[in-house]
Design an enzyme around this catalytic site. Structure first.
Site, PDB file in Angstrom:
ATOM      1  N   LYS A  29       0.836  -1.197   0.000  1.00 42.18           N
ATOM      2  CA  LYS A  29       0.000   0.000   0.000  1.00 42.18           C
ATOM      3  C   LYS A  29       0.878   1.257   0.000  1.00 42.18           C
ATOM      4  CE  LYS A  29      -3.502  -2.465   2.736  1.00 42.18           C
ATOM      5  NZ  LYS A  29      -4.343  -2.395   3.949  1.00 42.18           N
ATOM      6  N   TYR A  69     -12.068  -2.735  -2.522  1.00 45.87           N
ATOM      7  CA  TYR A  69     -12.538  -2.964  -1.148  1.00 45.87           C
ATOM      8  C   TYR A  69     -14.074  -3.037  -1.056  1.00 45.87           C
ATOM      9  CZ  TYR A  69      -7.957  -2.505   1.157  1.00 45.87           C
ATOM     10  OH  TYR A  69      -6.671  -2.706   1.612  1.00 45.87           O
ATOM     11  N   ASN A 132      -1.269  -0.384   7.647  1.00 47.31           N
ATOM     12  CA  ASN A 132      -0.676  -1.718   7.855  1.00 47.31           C
ATOM     13  C   ASN A 132       0.079  -2.247   6.638  1.00 47.31           C
ATOM     14  OD1 ASN A 132      -2.824  -2.380   6.272  1.00 47.31           O
ATOM     15  ND2 ASN A 132      -3.860  -3.701   7.764  1.00 47.31           N
ATOM     16  N   HIS A 135      -1.459  -5.615   1.533  1.00 51.02           N
ATOM     17  CA  HIS A 135      -2.720  -6.339   1.336  1.00 51.02           C
ATOM     18  C   HIS A 135      -2.416  -7.725   0.774  1.00 51.02           C
ATOM     19  CE1 HIS A 135      -6.773  -7.350  -0.019  1.00 51.02           C
ATOM     20  NE2 HIS A 135      -6.182  -7.805  -1.113  1.00 51.02           N
ATOM     21  N   GLU A 146      -9.397 -10.481  -7.391  1.00 58.01           N
ATOM     22  CA  GLU A 146      -8.456  -9.367  -7.250  1.00 58.01           C
ATOM     23  C   GLU A 146      -7.394  -9.384  -8.349  1.00 58.01           C
ATOM     24  OE1 GLU A 146      -9.051  -8.730  -2.438  1.00 58.01           O
ATOM     25  OE2 GLU A 146      -7.210  -9.680  -3.130  1.00 58.01           O
TER      26      GLU A 146
END
Ligand code: ADP
Length: 169
Positions: A29, A69, A132, A135, A146
């Site tokens: 990310k 998402y 975080n 992914h 995805e």
């Protein structure tokens, strides 16, 4: 001639492994990219023995982040999460290997880095849930969706790695 049965056996063994191969979508990310953690994260997957089959650096649009998402659209953090994912470059990847979907999630660690085990990517390299750094697809169906969302089929590179016989036997 004596070597032929062994060669046939090896071929069957490799075919058995090939049947178990799976692919997962992994993304670093914007926080992971900005913090200079690309090589650290890529190297954990690479050294484990997984094979990189697609990679690109892109800044996703907000609409694209919302698609990625979509399962979380009812959650209170959804809007902030999509703003964040579209706020800078994301390193999108597809990794291949036996059990890579489930074990990839183990390498990544729990969603909230304050609960991730030490030794995991989030446990070692992140502090809060909203930042975080990585992914990873959470199951075979999500992985398929995805990968299809982030990559064109022609961007996925199928090749034989010479290391495979040393990784899988
Ligand atoms: P994971 O990324 O581990 O699969 P989820 O699918 O549950 O976890 O959540 C997707 C992402 O949404 C998380 O990685 C995290 O960046 C963000 N997120 C999850 N829970 C929260 C929260 N309570 N507050 C802010 N962001 C969150």
């Amino acid at each position: 001639i004596a070597a032929i049965p062994a060669a046939v056996y090896m071929l069957q063994d490799q075919e058995a492994h090939a049947a178990e191969m799976e692919r997962t979508f992994i993304a670093i990310k914007p926080d992971g990219v900005q913090r200079g953690l690309i090589s650290e994260i890529v190297s954990r997957f690479e050294r484990k023995g997984y094979k990189l089959v697609a990679i690109k650096l892109i800044v996703p649009s907000k609409e694209f982040a919302e698609k990625h998402y979509h399962d979380l659209k009812e959650r209170p953090f959804f809007n902030g999460l999509c703003d964040f994912l579209s706020s800078g470059p994301v390193l999108a990847m597809v990794w291949e290997g036996e059990g890579v979907i489930k074990y990839g999630r183990k390498l990544i660690g729990a969603t909230d880095p304050s609960k991730s085990e030490p030794g995991t990517i989030r446990g070692n390299l992140a502090v809060v849930v909203g930042r975080n750094i990585i992914h990873g697809s959470d199951g075979p169906e999500t992985a398929k969706d995805e990968i299809a969302l982030w990559f064109e089929p022609k961007e996925l590179v199928s090749y034989t790695s010479n290391a495979e016989k040393w990784i899988y036997g």
